[in-house]
Motif scaffolding. Sequence first.
Motif, PDB file in Angstrom:
ATOM      1  N   GLU A  69      44.001   3.789   9.521  1.00 23.99           N
ATOM      2  CA  GLU A  69      43.149   3.326   8.417  1.00 23.99           C
ATOM      3  C   GLU A  69      42.656   4.505   7.566  1.00 23.99           C
ATOM      4  N   GLY A 102      40.180   3.773   4.758  1.00 27.28           N
ATOM      5  CA  GLY A 102      39.113   2.827   5.068  1.00 27.28           C
ATOM      6  C   GLY A 102      37.723   3.274   4.654  1.00 27.28           C
ATOM      7  N   GLN A 117      40.192   7.268   9.990  1.00 23.71           N
ATOM      8  CA  GLN A 117      39.357   6.633   8.959  1.00 23.71           C
ATOM      9  C   GLN A 117      38.084   7.434   8.698  1.00 23.71           C
ATOM     10  N   THR A 162      47.157   0.241   8.700  1.00 23.87           N
ATOM     11  CA  THR A 162      46.230  -0.036   7.606  1.00 23.87           C
ATOM     12  C   THR A 162      46.017  -1.532   7.412  1.00 23.87           C
TER      13      THR A 162
END
Length: 255
Positions: free
Chosen positions: A171, A174, A94, A202
């Motif tokens: 993620e 993100g 992320q 996710t």
Amino acid sequence: MPLLDVKNVKKIYTTRFGGAQVQALSDVTFSVERGEYVAIMGESGSGKTTLLNILAALDKPTSGKVLLNGRDLATVKDREAAAFRRKQLGFVFQEFNLLDTFSVEDNILLPMVLAGRKYKEMQAALEPLASRLGIQGLLRKYPYEISGGQKQRAAVARALITKPQIILADEPTGALDSKAADELMRLFGRINREGQTILMVTHSVKAASSAGRVLFIRDGAVYHQIYRGEQTDEQMYQKISDALTVLVSGGERHE
């Protein structure tokens, strides 16, 4: 034989002073075929991060097995774990995990540098990859000089540079705005169609709707899954949304 085979994985953590046990995973079983694109979804605390750490050979299950291309990850010795991850796994995070003191090029090449590859070999791998991902003009820049979407493309290049068996994405949209997230998902779709296996954790329904299959984790186990088949992204989005509604409400799963 599946590329990734997760068999009855359980993970129990003992609290610091041994006074209590926390069961993060209860009985996770699924497989990923070579060339698949799989998304994993679930509420916070459902065990997604624990599962990803086990798949990344960063943690070991209390019981059960994880086989990557037939090899039990539990047999990977601590002294060879880092080299194993560099060679077999690609990671997309992320927060990008790029080093600000390294150029984009150096960040991408880092796994090959750590593996002791020769400069000529590294350049031969970098040039077509940078072209493929549209980041040729960014290679001399530093991470603080480029956008979030560009950073994530560089992170994807770093994940792909060693030609890993599977990409594990945690993620990946993100920290991106909606435009950059859409671009990243199109990129994931393209590299998957070119043959790269991807497993992505996710919270984003939109990101998950780009996958070929979505697994839902609840209470430490696979609760439900959706296959894309001939469905469009929009149809997948609706099916995922409906499944998450049932998941959150604690209702029974449905097909």
